[in-house]
Enzyme design. Structure first.
Site, PDB file in Angstrom:
ATOM      1  N   PRO A 268     -44.285 -38.028 -55.571  1.00 40.56           N
ATOM      2  CA  PRO A 268     -42.866 -37.695 -55.205  1.00 40.56           C
ATOM      3  C   PRO A 268     -42.441 -37.327 -53.815  1.00 40.56           C
ATOM      4  O   PRO A 268     -41.308 -37.247 -53.584  1.00 40.56           O
ATOM      5  CB  PRO A 268     -42.968 -36.372 -56.163  1.00 40.56           C
ATOM      6  CG  PRO A 268     -44.083 -35.671 -56.208  1.00 40.56           C
ATOM      7  CD  PRO A 268     -44.965 -36.968 -56.390  1.00 40.56           C
TER       8      PRO A 268
ATOM      9  N   TYR B  29     -35.450 -43.579 -47.288  1.00 36.74           N
ATOM     10  CA  TYR B  29     -35.181 -42.400 -47.912  1.00 36.74           C
ATOM     11  C   TYR B  29     -33.826 -42.395 -48.329  1.00 36.74           C
ATOM     12  O   TYR B  29     -33.732 -42.082 -49.670  1.00 36.74           O
ATOM     13  CB  TYR B  29     -35.483 -41.160 -46.859  1.00 36.74           C
ATOM     14  CG  TYR B  29     -35.414 -39.858 -47.661  1.00 36.74           C
ATOM     15  CD1 TYR B  29     -36.751 -39.321 -48.115  1.00 36.74           C
ATOM     16  CD2 TYR B  29     -34.173 -39.084 -47.779  1.00 36.74           C
ATOM     17  CE1 TYR B  29     -36.824 -38.334 -48.663  1.00 36.74           C
ATOM     18  CE2 TYR B  29     -34.475 -37.978 -48.597  1.00 36.74           C
ATOM     19  CZ  TYR B  29     -35.707 -37.486 -48.904  1.00 36.74           C
ATOM     20  OH  TYR B  29     -35.826 -36.412 -49.705  1.00 36.74           O
TER      21      TYR B  29
ATOM     22  N   LYS C 115     -38.658 -40.921 -54.974  1.00 37.85           N
ATOM     23  CA  LYS C 115     -38.080 -42.326 -55.430  1.00 37.85           C
ATOM     24  C   LYS C 115     -38.273 -42.498 -56.926  1.00 37.85           C
ATOM     25  O   LYS C 115     -37.491 -43.544 -57.507  1.00 37.85           O
ATOM     26  CB  LYS C 115     -39.047 -43.550 -54.677  1.00 37.85           C
ATOM     27  CG  LYS C 115     -38.890 -43.652 -53.322  1.00 37.85           C
ATOM     28  CD  LYS C 115     -37.480 -44.470 -53.049  1.00 37.85           C
ATOM     29  CE  LYS C 115     -37.236 -44.403 -51.749  1.00 37.85           C
ATOM     30  NZ  LYS C 115     -35.982 -43.525 -51.386  1.00 37.85           N
TER      31      LYS C 115
ATOM     32  N   TYR D 252     -39.790 -31.158 -44.930  1.00 40.08           N
ATOM     33  CA  TYR D 252     -41.166 -31.636 -45.504  1.00 40.08           C
ATOM     34  C   TYR D 252     -42.021 -31.367 -44.040  1.00 40.08           C
ATOM     35  O   TYR D 252     -42.018 -31.778 -42.965  1.00 40.08           O
ATOM     36  CB  TYR D 252     -41.021 -33.285 -45.137  1.00 40.08           C
ATOM     37  CG  TYR D 252     -40.389 -33.772 -46.594  1.00 40.08           C
ATOM     38  CD1 TYR D 252     -38.899 -33.899 -46.525  1.00 40.08           C
ATOM     39  CD2 TYR D 252     -41.029 -34.465 -47.513  1.00 40.08           C
ATOM     40  CE1 TYR D 252     -38.166 -34.413 -47.488  1.00 40.08           C
ATOM     41  CE2 TYR D 252     -40.513 -35.170 -48.550  1.00 40.08           C
ATOM     42  CZ  TYR D 252     -38.903 -34.927 -48.632  1.00 40.08           C
ATOM     43  OH  TYR D 252     -38.471 -35.545 -49.694  1.00 40.08           O
TER      44      TYR D 252
ATOM     45  N   HIS E  99     -26.677 -34.368 -48.817  1.00 41.86           N
ATOM     46  CA  HIS E  99     -27.451 -33.792 -47.527  1.00 41.86           C
ATOM     47  C   HIS E  99     -27.164 -35.105 -46.618  1.00 41.86           C
ATOM     48  O   HIS E  99     -27.631 -36.286 -47.126  1.00 41.86           O
ATOM     49  CB  HIS E  99     -28.717 -33.820 -48.069  1.00 41.86           C
ATOM     50  CG  HIS E  99     -29.105 -32.268 -48.746  1.00 41.86           C
ATOM     51  ND1 HIS E  99     -30.158 -31.643 -48.734  1.00 41.86           N
ATOM     52  CD2 HIS E  99     -28.420 -31.650 -49.438  1.00 41.86           C
ATOM     53  CE1 HIS E  99     -30.136 -30.555 -49.345  1.00 41.86           C
ATOM     54  NE2 HIS E  99     -28.850 -30.571 -49.868  1.00 41.86           N
TER      55      HIS E  99
HETATM   56  C1  LIG Z   1     -42.502 -32.496 -60.741  1.00 38.84           C
HETATM   57  C2  LIG Z   1     -41.837 -33.997 -60.583  1.00 38.84           C
HETATM   58  C3  LIG Z   1     -40.920 -34.198 -59.535  1.00 38.84           C
HETATM   59  C4  LIG Z   1     -40.210 -35.256 -59.256  1.00 38.84           C
HETATM   60  N1  LIG Z   1     -39.340 -35.448 -58.275  1.00 38.84           N
HETATM   61  C5  LIG Z   1     -38.525 -36.532 -57.969  1.00 38.84           C
HETATM   62  C6  LIG Z   1     -37.688 -36.594 -57.066  1.00 38.84           C
HETATM   63  O1  LIG Z   1     -37.347 -35.625 -56.071  1.00 38.84           O
HETATM   64  N2  LIG Z   1     -36.854 -37.761 -57.028  1.00 38.84           N
HETATM   65  C7  LIG Z   1     -37.025 -38.714 -57.903  1.00 38.84           C
HETATM   66  O2  LIG Z   1     -36.181 -39.909 -57.618  1.00 38.84           O
HETATM   67  N3  LIG Z   1     -38.025 -38.618 -58.737  1.00 38.84           N
HETATM   68  C8  LIG Z   1     -38.903 -37.609 -58.874  1.00 38.84           C
HETATM   69  N4  LIG Z   1     -39.627 -37.273 -60.028  1.00 38.84           N
HETATM   70  C9  LIG Z   1     -39.872 -38.674 -60.815  1.00 38.84           C
HETATM   71  C10 LIG Z   1     -38.770 -38.743 -62.000  1.00 38.84           C
HETATM   72  O3  LIG Z   1     -38.862 -37.486 -62.529  1.00 38.84           O
HETATM   73  C11 LIG Z   1     -39.280 -39.899 -63.022  1.00 38.84           C
HETATM   74  O4  LIG Z   1     -39.632 -40.973 -62.158  1.00 38.84           O
HETATM   75  C12 LIG Z   1     -38.224 -40.054 -63.914  1.00 38.84           C
HETATM   76  O5  LIG Z   1     -37.957 -39.157 -65.204  1.00 38.84           O
HETATM   77  C13 LIG Z   1     -38.503 -41.400 -64.648  1.00 38.84           C
HETATM   78  O6  LIG Z   1     -37.518 -41.771 -65.515  1.00 38.84           O
HETATM   79  P1  LIG Z   1     -37.864 -42.695 -66.918  1.00 38.84           P
HETATM   80  O7  LIG Z   1     -36.474 -42.658 -67.624  1.00 38.84           O
HETATM   81  O8  LIG Z   1     -38.511 -43.905 -66.526  1.00 38.84           O
HETATM   82  O9  LIG Z   1     -39.057 -41.869 -67.448  1.00 38.84           O
HETATM   83  P2  LIG Z   1     -38.844 -40.246 -68.231  1.00 38.84           P
HETATM   84  O10 LIG Z   1     -38.035 -39.587 -67.722  1.00 38.84           O
HETATM   85  O11 LIG Z   1     -40.486 -39.888 -68.273  1.00 38.84           O
HETATM   86  O12 LIG Z   1     -38.288 -40.596 -69.928  1.00 38.84           O
HETATM   87  C14 LIG Z   1     -39.106 -41.135 -70.698  1.00 38.84           C
HETATM   88  C15 LIG Z   1     -38.922 -40.680 -71.972  1.00 38.84           C
HETATM   89  O13 LIG Z   1     -39.349 -41.270 -73.311  1.00 38.84           O
HETATM   90  C16 LIG Z   1     -39.595 -40.388 -74.064  1.00 38.84           C
HETATM   91  N5  LIG Z   1     -40.857 -40.926 -74.917  1.00 38.84           N
HETATM   92  C17 LIG Z   1     -42.206 -41.255 -74.352  1.00 38.84           C
HETATM   93  N6  LIG Z   1     -42.963 -41.712 -75.468  1.00 38.84           N
HETATM   94  C18 LIG Z   1     -42.025 -42.322 -76.595  1.00 38.84           C
HETATM   95  C19 LIG Z   1     -42.300 -42.602 -77.727  1.00 38.84           C
HETATM   96  N7  LIG Z   1     -43.572 -42.747 -78.017  1.00 38.84           N
HETATM   97  N8  LIG Z   1     -41.204 -42.657 -78.581  1.00 38.84           N
HETATM   98  C20 LIG Z   1     -40.287 -42.065 -78.283  1.00 38.84           C
HETATM   99  N9  LIG Z   1     -39.826 -41.621 -77.025  1.00 38.84           N
HETATM  100  C21 LIG Z   1     -40.793 -41.408 -76.196  1.00 38.84           C
HETATM  101  C22 LIG Z   1     -40.114 -39.410 -73.313  1.00 38.84           C
HETATM  102  O14 LIG Z   1     -40.095 -38.140 -74.283  1.00 38.84           O
HETATM  103  C23 LIG Z   1     -38.988 -39.211 -71.985  1.00 38.84           C
HETATM  104  O15 LIG Z   1     -37.811 -38.460 -72.649  1.00 38.84           O
HETATM  105  C24 LIG Z   1     -40.446 -36.475 -59.950  1.00 38.84           C
HETATM  106  C25 LIG Z   1     -41.312 -36.316 -61.272  1.00 38.84           C
HETATM  107  C26 LIG Z   1     -41.973 -34.939 -61.351  1.00 38.84           C
HETATM  108  C27 LIG Z   1     -42.823 -34.929 -62.511  1.00 38.84           C
END
Ligand SMILES: Cc1cc2nc3c(=O)[nH]c(=O)nc-3n(C[C@H](O)[C@H](O)[C@H](O)COP(=O)(O)OP(=O)(O)OC[C@H]3O[C@@H](n4cnc5c(N)ncnc54)[C@H](O)[C@@H]3O)c2cc1C
Length: 392
Positions: free
Chosen positions: A294, A386, A298, A203, A72
């Site tokens: 969100p 962005y 980011k 938006y 985009h």
């Molecule tokens: C509805 C929604 C929309 C979003 N939209 C955007 C967007 O447009 N752009 C963007 O950049 N971000 C967006 N985000 C945010 C993004 O999804 C998260 O910031 C991202 O998933 C972070 O990645 P992570 O690896 O840090 O954590 P997570 O993806 O949460 O991964 C953590 C992992 O750890 C595992 N875990 C947790 N506890 C334990 C444990 N005790 N033992 C073993 N495993 C464990 C979990 O099962 C999970 O798989 C959005 C989030 C949501 C909820």
């Protein structure tokens, strides 16, 4: 069980880190509480910054993303019944965003990690992180059949998301400080089988509250509208949802393309940062250390940026024995985290209705939107933030 880097969590942070370490000849083991199927089916983020795309390509996970992701070049800010385009590409020196769903990123990363010999224990829950202040930290975990296991490692990476256990291994108060902002609204999100309503994300600011028209694929659309965080999806039959969304994006004869809604959910909005992001031999990355509303898209991108810094620091340690970059991890990562916090908070504040806002605040928001869509300098600030800062 023994490895160099024990990683909790197979989200974007944990998987990217594991692959980056592998490419630098560093061994890791991932402990993940959910099943592979569950991870690959959870719909979350969808907007990838330019540097996240570049990182995926660099580590060998970019083939499908390049083929199927949608680049985009702009976004639309819609207010006062009219759409105003922010030309990201022009304003941010040719940088763009790519729409590619998070669960597709995860499918690609899991497949790549397993193909390149990675070890991921799915359905294995980390119970405790111990001895992080020593040279030999360990992760206690329970496998899917209830077996208690111990993973000894040189370093632990807490990539276990907002509700993980990694953060609690940093003593609260004496070492760790948590910074919060809870917003008085949530997002009602839907997934619908429908064609895209617009070529670019919209938006929308409206008297009734914010709305976002987004996409996941040519047949699946992701849309959100600001709601009471305590509302229930049961109060929202499909017809009412489409009416609300249509109202909030009204004007310019714009009509949403509708279709069957197959997922509905309400997410609360919050800003959160934990400082420092490290303690002894434990390093937090991604949502384990911070979350953002969100609105700025980011979250996933910050997770990628954190592990980029962490992988380089670990690699420097294993190559030279120097702990300088490791000691600097939190400072390096937090600079970007707070920039992203500011941007996400700012976009949220500019676009949402606050229940205690006076008429003055509404007029001020509209003036701000007018500014960012008519001043090249202000629009450039939106565009640069962005598409995301370059990785450091
Ligand atoms: C509805 C929604 C929309 C979003 N939209 C955007 C967007 O447009 N752009 C963007 O950049 N971000 C967006 N985000 C945010 C993004 O999804 C998260 O910031 C991202 O998933 C972070 O990645 P992570 O690896 O840090 O954590 P997570 O993806 O949460 O991964 C953590 C992992 O750890 C595992 N875990 C947790 N506890 C334990 C444990 N005790 N033992 C073993 N495993 C464990 C979990 O099962 C999970 O798989 C959005 C989030 C949501 C909820």
């Amino acid at each position: 069980m023994q490895t160099q880097v024990g990683i909790i969590g197979a989200g974007p942070a944990g998987l990217l880190l594991s692959q980056m370490l592998h490419l630098r000849g560093i061994e890791s083991v991932i402990i993940e509480s959910r099943s592979r199927d569950a991870i690959e089916a959870t719909i979350r983020a969808g907007v990838l910054e330019q540097s996240t795309v570049d990182l995926m390509v660099e580590i060998g996970a970019g083939e499908r993303l390049k083929r199927e992701g949608f680049v985009h070049h702009g976004i639309e800010l819609r207010f006062g019944g009219r759409g105003h385009r922010i030309n990201l590409h022009d304003l941010a020196n040719g940088r763009t965003i790519t729409v590619y769903a998070q669960h597709e990123v995860l499918k690609d990363l899991i497949a790549l990690r397993l193909r390149t010999g990675g070890v991921i224990h799915f359905e294995a829950k980390a119970d405790a992180v111990e001895d992080v202040a020593t040279g030999a930290p360990q992760i206690r975990f329970t496998t899917s059949n209830g077996q208690k296991q111990l993973l000894r490692c040189d370093f632990v990476a807490g990539c276990d998301g907002s509700y993980g256990i990694g953060r609690s291994a940093i003593p609260e108060g004496s070492v760790r400080h948590d910074y919060f902002r809870i917003y008085p609204f949530g997002w009602f999100g839907i997934l619908a089988k429908a064609p895209p309503s617009s070529d670019e994300l919209i938006y929308a600011h409206h008297d009734r509250g914010f709305a976002l028209v987004s996409t996941r694929s040519p047949d699946v659309q992701r849309m959100y509208f600001q709601c009471d965080p305590n509302d229930s999806v049961d109060n929202w039959p499909d017809e009412r949802i489409w009416e609300e969304l249509q109202t909030r994006v009204e004007g310019d004869k714009f009509r949403l393309k509708t279709g069957p809604i197959f997922q509905k959910g309400i997410i609360p909005l919050r800003s959160f940062v934990c400082e420092p992001m490290q303690h002894g031999r434990l390093f937090l990355a991604g949502d384990a250390a911070h979350s953002v509303p969100p609105t700025g898209a980011k979250g996933l991108n910050l997770a990628a940026a954190d592990v980029h810094v962490l992988a380089r620091a670990l690699s420097s340690f294993y190559a030279t024995g120097s702990t300088d970059l490791l000691a600097d991890y939190s400072r390096m990562a937090l600079r970007r985290v707070w920039r992203a916090q500011h941007f996400s908070w700012w976009m949220t504040s500019m676009l949402h209705r606050f229940h205690d806002a006076a008429e003055f605040d509404l007029k001020r928001q509209l003036a701000e939107l007018d500014l960012v869509t008519s001043s090249r300098a202000a629009a450039t600030t939106v565009a640069e933030n962005y598409v995301g800062l370059p990785l450091t």
